[in-house]
Design a protein around this motif. Structure first.
Motif, PDB file in Angstrom:
ATOM      1  N   VAL A  29      61.221  40.772  -0.529  1.00 57.77           N
ATOM      2  CA  VAL A  29      60.682  40.310   0.754  1.00 57.77           C
ATOM      3  C   VAL A  29      61.766  39.649   1.604  1.00 57.77           C
ATOM      4  O   VAL A  29      61.509  39.292   2.748  1.00 57.77           O
ATOM      5  CB  VAL A  29      59.483  39.348   0.584  1.00 57.77           C
ATOM      6  CG1 VAL A  29      58.318  40.067  -0.063  1.00 57.77           C
ATOM      7  CG2 VAL A  29      59.875  38.100  -0.170  1.00 57.77           C
ATOM      8  N   ARG A 101      62.470  31.253   3.901  1.00 56.89           N
ATOM      9  CA  ARG A 101      61.786  30.247   3.086  1.00 56.89           C
ATOM     10  C   ARG A 101      60.264  30.448   3.124  1.00 56.89           C
ATOM     11  O   ARG A 101      59.585  30.338   2.106  1.00 56.89           O
ATOM     12  CB  ARG A 101      62.166  28.849   3.562  1.00 56.89           C
ATOM     13  CG  ARG A 101      63.628  28.533   3.286  1.00 56.89           C
ATOM     14  CD  ARG A 101      64.052  27.229   3.967  1.00 56.89           C
ATOM     15  NE  ARG A 101      65.477  27.077   3.944  1.00 56.89           N
ATOM     16  CZ  ARG A 101      66.181  26.586   2.935  1.00 56.89           C
ATOM     17  NH1 ARG A 101      65.554  26.166   1.854  1.00 56.89           N
ATOM     18  NH2 ARG A 101      67.493  26.503   2.999  1.00 56.89           N
ATOM     19  N   GLU A 102      59.737  30.768   4.296  1.00 63.51           N
ATOM     20  CA  GLU A 102      58.300  30.991   4.417  1.00 63.51           C
ATOM     21  C   GLU A 102      57.879  32.274   3.690  1.00 63.51           C
ATOM     22  O   GLU A 102      56.844  32.304   3.015  1.00 63.51           O
ATOM     23  CB  GLU A 102      57.883  31.049   5.892  1.00 63.51           C
ATOM     24  CG  GLU A 102      56.418  31.337   6.122  1.00 63.51           C
ATOM     25  CD  GLU A 102      55.457  30.348   5.454  1.00 63.51           C
ATOM     26  OE1 GLU A 102      54.303  30.733   5.208  1.00 63.51           O
ATOM     27  OE2 GLU A 102      55.858  29.194   5.153  1.00 63.51           O
ATOM     28  N   ARG A 103      58.666  33.346   3.790  1.00 63.04           N
ATOM     29  CA  ARG A 103      58.338  34.591   3.087  1.00 63.04           C
ATOM     30  C   ARG A 103      58.390  34.390   1.568  1.00 63.04           C
ATOM     31  O   ARG A 103      57.594  34.981   0.841  1.00 63.04           O
ATOM     32  CB  ARG A 103      59.234  35.741   3.540  1.00 63.04           C
ATOM     33  CG  ARG A 103      58.782  36.316   4.878  1.00 63.04           C
ATOM     34  CD  ARG A 103      59.444  37.638   5.214  1.00 63.04           C
ATOM     35  NE  ARG A 103      60.884  37.562   5.306  1.00 63.04           N
ATOM     36  CZ  ARG A 103      61.559  36.976   6.308  1.00 63.04           C
ATOM     37  NH1 ARG A 103      60.911  36.415   7.300  1.00 63.04           N
ATOM     38  NH2 ARG A 103      62.880  36.964   6.316  1.00 63.04           N
ATOM     39  N   ARG A 105      57.610  31.618   0.012  1.00 64.75           N
ATOM     40  CA  ARG A 105      56.355  30.929  -0.311  1.00 64.75           C
ATOM     41  C   ARG A 105      55.182  31.912  -0.335  1.00 64.75           C
ATOM     42  O   ARG A 105      54.369  31.912  -1.260  1.00 64.75           O
ATOM     43  CB  ARG A 105      56.084  29.801   0.687  1.00 64.75           C
ATOM     44  CG  ARG A 105      54.921  28.900   0.268  1.00 64.75           C
ATOM     45  CD  ARG A 105      54.492  27.975   1.379  1.00 64.75           C
ATOM     46  NE  ARG A 105      54.038  28.687   2.576  1.00 64.75           N
ATOM     47  CZ  ARG A 105      52.911  29.394   2.678  1.00 64.75           C
ATOM     48  NH1 ARG A 105      52.101  29.495   1.661  1.00 64.75           N
ATOM     49  NH2 ARG A 105      52.581  29.999   3.801  1.00 64.75           N
ATOM     50  N   GLN A 106      55.096  32.769   0.681  1.00 64.74           N
ATOM     51  CA  GLN A 106      54.011  33.750   0.745  1.00 64.74           C
ATOM     52  C   GLN A 106      54.079  34.746  -0.412  1.00 64.74           C
ATOM     53  O   GLN A 106      53.050  35.262  -0.857  1.00 64.74           O
ATOM     54  CB  GLN A 106      54.051  34.496   2.079  1.00 64.74           C
ATOM     55  CG  GLN A 106      53.680  33.633   3.250  1.00 64.74           C
ATOM     56  CD  GLN A 106      53.875  34.337   4.585  1.00 64.74           C
ATOM     57  OE1 GLN A 106      54.328  35.479   4.660  1.00 64.74           O
ATOM     58  NE2 GLN A 106      53.554  33.639   5.668  1.00 64.74           N
ATOM     59  N   TYR A 107      55.281  34.996  -0.911  1.00 60.60           N
ATOM     60  CA  TYR A 107      55.499  35.930  -2.026  1.00 60.60           C
ATOM     61  C   TYR A 107      55.164  35.281  -3.371  1.00 60.60           C
ATOM     62  O   TYR A 107      55.087  35.943  -4.388  1.00 60.60           O
ATOM     63  CB  TYR A 107      56.959  36.382  -1.986  1.00 60.60           C
ATOM     64  CG  TYR A 107      57.338  37.528  -2.875  1.00 60.60           C
ATOM     65  CD1 TYR A 107      56.772  38.793  -2.735  1.00 60.60           C
ATOM     66  CD2 TYR A 107      58.305  37.354  -3.867  1.00 60.60           C
ATOM     67  CE1 TYR A 107      57.157  39.843  -3.557  1.00 60.60           C
ATOM     68  CE2 TYR A 107      58.699  38.394  -4.679  1.00 60.60           C
ATOM     69  CZ  TYR A 107      58.121  39.641  -4.523  1.00 60.60           C
ATOM     70  OH  TYR A 107      58.516  40.689  -5.333  1.00 60.60           O
ATOM     71  N   GLY A 108      54.958  33.963  -3.370  1.00 65.99           N
ATOM     72  CA  GLY A 108      54.601  33.250  -4.588  1.00 65.99           C
ATOM     73  C   GLY A 108      55.755  32.519  -5.247  1.00 65.99           C
ATOM     74  O   GLY A 108      55.652  32.090  -6.395  1.00 65.99           O
ATOM     75  N   SER A 110      58.292  29.224  -4.800  1.00 65.10           N
ATOM     76  CA  SER A 110      58.509  27.984  -4.049  1.00 65.10           C
ATOM     77  C   SER A 110      59.940  27.970  -3.520  1.00 65.10           C
ATOM     78  O   SER A 110      60.886  28.153  -4.292  1.00 65.10           O
ATOM     79  CB  SER A 110      58.258  26.781  -4.958  1.00 65.10           C
ATOM     80  OG  SER A 110      58.356  25.589  -4.229  1.00 65.10           O
ATOM     81  N   PRO A 128      53.450  27.279  -4.411  1.00 61.59           N
ATOM     82  CA  PRO A 128      53.342  28.204  -3.283  1.00 61.59           C
ATOM     83  C   PRO A 128      51.914  28.700  -3.053  1.00 61.59           C
ATOM     84  O   PRO A 128      51.613  29.241  -2.001  1.00 61.59           O
ATOM     85  CB  PRO A 128      54.264  29.353  -3.679  1.00 61.59           C
ATOM     86  CG  PRO A 128      54.308  29.309  -5.170  1.00 61.59           C
ATOM     87  CD  PRO A 128      54.154  27.863  -5.545  1.00 61.59           C
ATOM     88  N   ARG A 129      51.026  28.482  -4.015  1.00 63.63           N
ATOM     89  CA  ARG A 129      49.649  28.944  -3.876  1.00 63.63           C
ATOM     90  C   ARG A 129      48.740  27.903  -3.229  1.00 63.63           C
ATOM     91  O   ARG A 129      48.034  28.191  -2.281  1.00 63.63           O
ATOM     92  CB  ARG A 129      49.112  29.353  -5.240  1.00 63.63           C
ATOM     93  CG  ARG A 129      49.787  30.616  -5.758  1.00 63.63           C
ATOM     94  CD  ARG A 129      49.380  30.928  -7.183  1.00 63.63           C
ATOM     95  NE  ARG A 129      50.062  32.117  -7.664  1.00 63.63           N
ATOM     96  CZ  ARG A 129      51.305  32.114  -8.165  1.00 63.63           C
ATOM     97  NH1 ARG A 129      51.990  30.999  -8.238  1.00 63.63           N
ATOM     98  NH2 ARG A 129      51.853  33.236  -8.585  1.00 63.63           N
ATOM     99  N   CYS A 130      48.788  26.661  -3.761  1.00 72.05           N
ATOM    100  CA  CYS A 130      47.854  25.651  -3.243  1.00 72.05           C
ATOM    101  C   CYS A 130      48.548  24.528  -2.473  1.00 72.05           C
ATOM    102  O   CYS A 130      47.889  23.710  -1.850  1.00 72.05           O
ATOM    103  CB  CYS A 130      47.012  25.069  -4.380  1.00 72.05           C
ATOM    104  SG  CYS A 130      47.903  23.953  -5.488  1.00 72.05           S
TER     105      CYS A 130
END
Length: 165
Positions: A29, A101-103, A105-108, A110, A128-130
């Motif tokens: 990603v 950094r945001e991608r 997190r979205q990919y799972g 941190s 990265p999930r909750c």
């Protein structure tokens, strides 16, 4: 020389856009430009020079990525191409852009917590999930050497943390 001054900036932007499409083989990603591995793009004579810094000097993906850069440049007519490995300064997670950094997190995964790394403090690793910072280090090494394995104490899910380098 006039040709270089008028054409090079547009071509440089085009080359950067092409390099943005080369994914990192370990974290697809992210691109090599998201990670800050491409340090420079500049015309030289009739060809191009790409400055490249691998994430670490022994990275097994380096040769693959150099081949991808050559292939993309050649496929789009930007030849000859010379890639300069720049090992000094060494790559750092500080070179990752905010979108990367945001991608992550979205990919799972941190993302690295740069402020903690620079202060010499252990990072407050967020799930990265909750989003919880109630996390526990399970292993200093995760799926690759650049990641650590954590577990969220709130949602109980394991996840990788991209370590500061």
């Amino acid at each position: 020389m006039q040709r270089l001054a008028t054409i090079a900036p547009a071509e440089v932007r085009q080359i950067w856009a092409l390099l943005e499409q080369i994914p990192d083989p370990e974290v697809p990603v992210l691109s090599i430009t998201d990670l800050g591995m491409v340090r420079s793009v500049s015309p030289q004579g009739e060809g191009w020079v790409i400055g490249f810094t691998p994430t670490y000097s022994g990275c097994p993906a380096t040769e693959h990525l150099l081949g991808e850069i050559r292939a993309v440049m050649t496929r789009h007519g930007f030849t000859p191409v010379h890639i300069v490995l720049q090992l000094d300064p060494p790559w750092t997670t500080d070179w990752m852009n905010a979108g990367a950094r945001e991608r992550l997190r979205q990919y799972g995964i941190s993302p690295p917590q740069a402020h903690a790394c620079h202060a010499g403090l252990p990072p407050a690793v967020s799930c990265p999930r909750c989003g919880s910072t109630h996390t526990t280090l399970i292993s200093e090494f995760g799926s690759t050497a650049c990641k650590a394995l954590y577990r969220c104490d709130s949602c109980r899910e394991p996840f990788d943390y991209f370590k500061c380098i």
